[in-house]
Design a protein around this motif. Structure first.
Motif, PDB file in Angstrom:
ATOM      1  N   ASN A 164       0.807  -1.229   0.000  1.00  0.00           N
ATOM      2  CA  ASN A 164       0.000   0.000   0.000  1.00  0.00           C
ATOM      3  C   ASN A 164       0.835   1.272   0.000  1.00  0.00           C
ATOM      4  OD1 ASN A 164      -2.407  -1.531   0.046  1.00  0.00           O
ATOM      5  ND2 ASN A 164      -2.200  -1.763   2.252  1.00  0.00           N
ATOM      6  N   GLY A 165       2.054   1.210  -0.495  1.00  0.00           N
ATOM      7  CA  GLY A 165       2.887   2.400  -0.643  1.00  0.00           C
ATOM      8  C   GLY A 165       2.526   3.150  -1.915  1.00  0.00           C
ATOM      9  N   ILE A 166       3.039   4.365  -2.063  1.00  0.00           N
ATOM     10  CA  ILE A 166       2.618   5.212  -3.180  1.00  0.00           C
ATOM     11  C   ILE A 166       3.393   5.025  -4.469  1.00  0.00           C
ATOM     12  CG2 ILE A 166       1.788   7.022  -1.670  1.00  0.00           C
ATOM     13  CD1 ILE A 166       4.345   8.600  -2.600  1.00  0.00           C
ATOM     14  N   ALA A 167       4.585   4.484  -4.425  1.00  0.00           N
ATOM     15  CA  ALA A 167       5.406   4.458  -5.641  1.00  0.00           C
ATOM     16  C   ALA A 167       5.776   3.039  -6.029  1.00  0.00           C
ATOM     17  CB  ALA A 167       6.668   5.279  -5.439  1.00  0.00           C
ATOM     18  N   LEU A 168       5.723   2.802  -7.322  1.00  0.00           N
ATOM     19  CA  LEU A 168       6.202   1.547  -7.879  1.00  0.00           C
ATOM     20  C   LEU A 168       7.363   1.869  -8.797  1.00  0.00           C
ATOM     21  CD1 LEU A 168       2.835  -0.076  -8.983  1.00  0.00           C
ATOM     22  CD2 LEU A 168       4.194  -0.658  -6.992  1.00  0.00           C
ATOM     23  N   PHE A 169       8.479   1.241  -8.596  1.00  0.00           N
ATOM     24  CA  PHE A 169       9.625   1.448  -9.466  1.00  0.00           C
ATOM     25  C   PHE A 169       9.591   0.350 -10.524  1.00  0.00           C
ATOM     26  CE2 PHE A 169      10.591   3.517  -5.532  1.00  0.00           C
ATOM     27  CZ  PHE A 169      11.106   4.729  -5.946  1.00  0.00           C
ATOM     28  N   ASN A 170       9.443   0.736 -11.763  1.00  0.00           N
ATOM     29  CA  ASN A 170       9.345  -0.211 -12.860  1.00  0.00           C
ATOM     30  C   ASN A 170      10.726  -0.701 -13.275  1.00  0.00           C
ATOM     31  OD1 ASN A 170       6.541   0.216 -12.890  1.00  0.00           O
ATOM     32  ND2 ASN A 170       6.821   2.053 -14.132  1.00  0.00           N
ATOM     33  N   ALA A 171      10.760  -1.813 -14.022  1.00  0.00           N
ATOM     34  CA  ALA A 171      12.028  -2.412 -14.454  1.00  0.00           C
ATOM     35  C   ALA A 171      12.849  -1.453 -15.315  1.00  0.00           C
ATOM     36  CB  ALA A 171      11.753  -3.698 -15.219  1.00  0.00           C
ATOM     37  N   ASP A 172      12.201  -0.570 -16.061  1.00  0.00           N
ATOM     38  CA  ASP A 172      12.927   0.371 -16.921  1.00  0.00           C
ATOM     39  C   ASP A 172      13.406   1.615 -16.168  1.00  0.00           C
ATOM     40  OD1 ASP A 172      10.595   1.770 -16.490  1.00  0.00           O
ATOM     41  OD2 ASP A 172      10.056   1.942 -18.615  1.00  0.00           O
ATOM     42  N   GLY A 173      13.200   1.650 -14.839  1.00  0.00           N
ATOM     43  CA  GLY A 173      13.651   2.783 -14.033  1.00  0.00           C
ATOM     44  C   GLY A 173      12.615   3.882 -13.895  1.00  0.00           C
ATOM     45  N   SER A 174      11.494   3.776 -14.585  1.00  0.00           N
ATOM     46  CA  SER A 174      10.451   4.793 -14.462  1.00  0.00           C
ATOM     47  C   SER A 174       9.654   4.576 -13.179  1.00  0.00           C
ATOM     48  CB  SER A 174       9.520   4.759 -15.677  1.00  0.00           C
ATOM     49  OG  SER A 174       8.841   3.517 -15.724  1.00  0.00           O
ATOM     50  N   ILE A 175       8.923   5.585 -12.796  1.00  0.00           N
ATOM     51  CA  ILE A 175       8.142   5.522 -11.567  1.00  0.00           C
ATOM     52  C   ILE A 175       6.671   5.671 -11.907  1.00  0.00           C
ATOM     53  CG2 ILE A 175       7.669   6.641  -9.368  1.00  0.00           C
ATOM     54  CD1 ILE A 175      10.574   7.564  -9.354  1.00  0.00           C
ATOM     55  N   GLY A 180       8.759  10.124   9.944  1.00  0.00           N
ATOM     56  CA  GLY A 180       7.826   9.554  10.908  1.00  0.00           C
ATOM     57  C   GLY A 180       6.381   9.966  10.721  1.00  0.00           C
ATOM     58  N   LYS A 181       6.118  11.055  10.007  1.00  0.00           N
ATOM     59  CA  LYS A 181       4.738  11.498   9.775  1.00  0.00           C
ATOM     60  C   LYS A 181       4.140  10.661   8.663  1.00  0.00           C
ATOM     61  CE  LYS A 181       3.167  15.635  10.428  1.00  0.00           C
ATOM     62  NZ  LYS A 181       2.136  15.266  11.381  1.00  0.00           N
ATOM     63  N   LEU A 182       2.996  10.049   8.926  1.00  0.00           N
ATOM     64  CA  LEU A 182       2.327   9.183   7.974  1.00  0.00           C
ATOM     65  C   LEU A 182       1.232   9.950   7.256  1.00  0.00           C
ATOM     66  CD1 LEU A 182       1.954   6.239   6.927  1.00  0.00           C
ATOM     67  CD2 LEU A 182       0.316   5.935   8.799  1.00  0.00           C
ATOM     68  N   GLY A 183       1.215   9.852   5.943  1.00  0.00           N
ATOM     69  CA  GLY A 183       0.187  10.514   5.154  1.00  0.00           C
ATOM     70  C   GLY A 183      -0.295   9.599   4.051  1.00  0.00           C
ATOM     71  N   TRP A 196       0.184   5.017   1.004  1.00  0.00           N
ATOM     72  CA  TRP A 196       0.786   5.637   2.181  1.00  0.00           C
ATOM     73  C   TRP A 196       2.227   6.050   1.922  1.00  0.00           C
ATOM     74  CZ3 TRP A 196      -2.509   6.809   5.897  1.00  0.00           C
ATOM     75  CH2 TRP A 196      -3.705   6.104   5.954  1.00  0.00           C
ATOM     76  N   VAL A 197       2.650   7.117   2.617  1.00  0.00           N
ATOM     77  CA  VAL A 197       4.026   7.592   2.549  1.00  0.00           C
ATOM     78  C   VAL A 197       4.411   8.109   3.938  1.00  0.00           C
ATOM     79  CG1 VAL A 197       3.349   9.900   1.772  1.00  0.00           C
ATOM     80  CG2 VAL A 197       5.653   9.081   1.306  1.00  0.00           C
ATOM     81  N   LEU A 198       5.682   7.933   4.293  1.00  0.00           N
ATOM     82  CA  LEU A 198       6.212   8.426   5.561  1.00  0.00           C
ATOM     83  C   LEU A 198       7.284   9.469   5.285  1.00  0.00           C
ATOM     84  CD1 LEU A 198       6.411   4.948   7.035  1.00  0.00           C
ATOM     85  CD2 LEU A 198       5.619   6.838   8.439  1.00  0.00           C
ATOM     86  N   ALA A 199       7.242  10.562   6.030  1.00  0.00           N
ATOM     87  CA  ALA A 199       8.269  11.595   5.952  1.00  0.00           C
ATOM     88  C   ALA A 199       8.675  11.935   7.384  1.00  0.00           C
ATOM     89  CB  ALA A 199       7.759  12.831   5.224  1.00  0.00           C
TER      90      ALA A 199
END
Length: 171
Positions: free
Chosen positions: A59-70, A81-84, A76-79
């Protein structure tokens, strides 16, 4: 954060871990607010120790593809310790990639995803929400009186072109 509070009484140097009311004692906004702040501070400290910053595998926000693209997805994302939670402005669960970057609920009419390589980063902060913005917060049993406000963790995913990309455009 601005709101109608008598005071913000959280004092981390005292290392309090909870608030408890005395039977028959007056309940004050400062005590209730401090209780919430203590719990939020503890949650963010635990997140910072356990996970620091980044995105969870599930359930994270980013998927790193095999070609290096995002490819962005809602999640969810943490910065520090703050969860958003990143959500699409449309509220649709299937929004992803460039459409999600340009259509974030907390960044309306945001910029387009830059072409080329870029560093994505999360900007998170607390924003107060009052009854004027959410009428559910006005108590109907008290003829629409606003008795409290809420806070919302705002999440904006932003992009910064990498230096190589900037040099290529300048030259």
């Amino acid at each position: 954060m601005k709101g109608s509070n008598s005071r913000f009484s959280l004092r981390p140097e005292r290392r309090y871990s909870n608030t408890a009311h005395i039977q028959g004692g007056m309940v004050t906004d400062a005590d209730l607010t401090e209780a919430g702040q203590l719990h939020q501070e503890r949650d963010e400290a635990q997140n910072a120790v356990a996970m620091a910053s980044g995105t969870p595998g599930a359930n994270g926000i980013a998927l790193f593809n095999a070609d290096g693209s995002i490819t962005l997805r809602q999640g969810w994302v943490l910065a520090e310790g703050k969860l958003g939670q990143l959500v699409a402005a449309t509220g649709e669960g299937s929004v992803a990639g460039t459409a999600l970057f340009e259509g974030q609920a907390d960044l309306p009419e945001g910029p387009e995803m830059p072409g080329g390589k870029a560093m994505l980063y999360a900007d998170l902060w607390e924003r107060p929400v009052f009854a004027l913005q959410d009428d559910y917060l006005a108590d109907p049993g008290l003829h629409g009186t606003e008795t409290s406000y809420r806070t919302r963790t705002m999440v904006q995913i932003k992009a910064l072109p990498l230096a190589e990309e900037l040099r290529g455009k300048a030259g």
